[in-house]
Motif scaffolding. Structure first.
Motif, short mmCIF file in Angstrom:
data_model
loop_
_atom_site.label_atom_id
_atom_site.label_comp_id
_atom_site.label_asym_id
_atom_site.label_seq_id
_atom_site.Cartn_x
_atom_site.Cartn_y
_atom_site.Cartn_z
N VAL A 121 3.10 12.45 2.46
CA VAL A 121 2.16 11.33 2.48
C VAL A 121 2.51 10.38 3.63
CG1 VAL A 121 1.26 9.36 1.19
CG2 VAL A 121 1.80 11.48 -0.01
N GLN A 129 1.73 6.42 -7.00
CA GLN A 129 0.54 7.03 -7.57
C GLN A 129 0.23 8.42 -7.03
OE1 GLN A 129 -2.68 4.23 -7.08
NE2 GLN A 129 -1.71 2.67 -8.35
N ARG A 130 1.05 8.93 -6.13
CA ARG A 130 0.80 10.26 -5.60
C ARG A 130 1.00 11.31 -6.69
NH1 ARG A 130 6.19 9.65 -5.10
NH2 ARG A 130 7.49 11.54 -5.04
N GLN A 188 2.35 1.66 -3.40
CA GLN A 188 1.33 2.20 -4.30
C GLN A 188 1.15 3.70 -4.09
OE1 GLN A 188 -3.18 1.34 -3.96
NE2 GLN A 188 -2.47 -0.16 -5.45
N LEU A 189 1.11 4.13 -2.84
CA LEU A 189 0.98 5.55 -2.55
C LEU A 189 2.18 6.33 -3.08
CD1 LEU A 189 -0.41 5.45 1.10
CD2 LEU A 189 -1.61 6.31 -0.91
N ARG A 190 3.36 5.74 -2.96
CA ARG A 190 4.57 6.39 -3.44
C ARG A 190 4.52 6.59 -4.96
NH1 ARG A 190 9.57 6.18 -0.88
NH2 ARG A 190 8.88 4.38 0.33
N ARG A 243 0.82 -1.21 0.00
CA ARG A 243 0.00 0.00 0.00
C ARG A 243 0.86 1.26 0.00
NH1 ARG A 243 -3.54 -2.50 4.82
NH2 ARG A 243 -1.42 -3.20 5.24
N TYR A 244 1.99 1.22 0.72
CA TYR A 244 2.88 2.37 0.76
C TYR A 244 3.59 2.53 -0.58
CZ TYR A 244 2.18 1.25 5.72
OH TYR A 244 1.64 0.93 6.93
#
Length: 302
Positions: free
Chosen positions: A146, A136-137, A132-134, A129-130
């Motif tokens: 984030v 897709q931010r 992905q956040l990295r 999840r992290y």
């Protein structure tokens, strides 16, 4: 840090241990610098200070998962600190309710922390999840923001809100144990047991190479898509019942378990479901047949 060290579990755990000791010392220093302040305010500021230390270390090692065990480690430390403050350092003065809450929180914390440790592979392993956040931010948003706000500070505040009900449970001593305490203990035990069984079932299923690409629909996972999340949510409701039993006037701490429900329903469950659909298209049909959390509807097509 060398690649071989990043893949080493012993090195990873040593780094985590050192970081959490530093976080604990920072929290202690903050608490010592706030004499006379209300213990809840002291704890909140100390909790945030410890979170900042973990965040800073996660930036240095380039792995936001350094925060993951904080979810289970911090609550037990906070409850012990509150109990120690209320008992005035006299262990003999601990009441039955205080001891019950402490033992149950410690059991939950140890189990959840061990579950994290069994699956973490070292500093080279970051929660998907992290990652992905990295990736897709928005390009204008630095990942450290984030990481600090979404991955670390927000969960710290949600967990603290959930712990507010433990404050009256371990500091209000004028009400003896009653039937609501029994209900609370049963809810907490069943919740932690549900989490433990669900995690064990899923781990066993995932370790079998023959199950690669398959959807798990056995055991507790036959009735709920996320029984482990359901158990976690129920744990915080059980803690709230303990607080209600000790001091009904603290009913407003229901905001804590409500925040937990919102976190899982609107963040954790959708993230997991979207990833499962991307990896296994048949999961969309699984979602239509199996409820996300509460097993309230009959399964069709079985």
């Amino acid at each position: 840090m060398a690649a071989d060290h990043r893949s080493s579990r012993p090195v990873g755990f040593a780094v985590v241990a050192a970081v959490y000791v530093a976080a604990g010392l920072a929290a202690w220093a903050v608490a010592a610098a706030m004499p006379g302040a209300h213990p809840l305010a002291v704890t909140l500021v100390a909790d945030l200070a410890a979170t900042v230390v973990v965040f800073a270390a996660s930036v240095v090692v380039r792995n936001a998962s350094l925060y993951d065990p904080y979810w289970s480690v911090a609550p037990s430390v906070i409850v012990m600190a509150w109990l120690w403050w209320r008992a005035g350092g006299e262990i003999a003065a601990v009441t039955e309710r205080q001891l019950t809450v402490l033992v149950l929180v410690l059991a939950w914390a140890v189990r959840l922390t061990v579950n994290w440790a069994s699956s973490w592979r070292g500093l080279g392993h970051e929660d998907w999840r992290y990652v992905q956040l990295r990736e897709q931010r928005p390009s204008w948003l630095p990942f450290w923001v984030v990481n600090l706000v979404g991955i670390q500070a927000m969960p710290t505040l949600v967990v603290f809100a959930g712990l507010l009900s433990a404050w009256p449970a371990v500091t209000v001593l004028d009400r003896p144990l009653g039937w609501l305490d029994v209900v609370a203990a049963l809810v907490v035990v069943l919740a932690a047991g549900t989490e433990a069984v669900a995690d064990r079932q899923l781990r066993s299923f995932a370790r079998d190479p023959a199950n690669r690409g398959r959807i798990f629909e056995q055991g507790l996972w036959r009735f709920s898509r996320h029984p482990n999340y359901l158990g976690e949510i129920a744990f915080w409701w059980g803690l709230w019942l303990f607080g209600l039993a000790a001091a009904p006037g603290w009913w407003w701490t229901v905001l804590g378990p409500v925040a937990m429900v919102l976190l899982f329903v609107f963040v954790s469950v959708p993230l997991m479901d979207r990833r499962s659909v991307q990896r296994r298209p048949a999961y969309a049909d699984h979602m239509r047949r199996v409820p996300a959390l509460l097993p309230l509807r009959l399964r069709r097509g079985v």
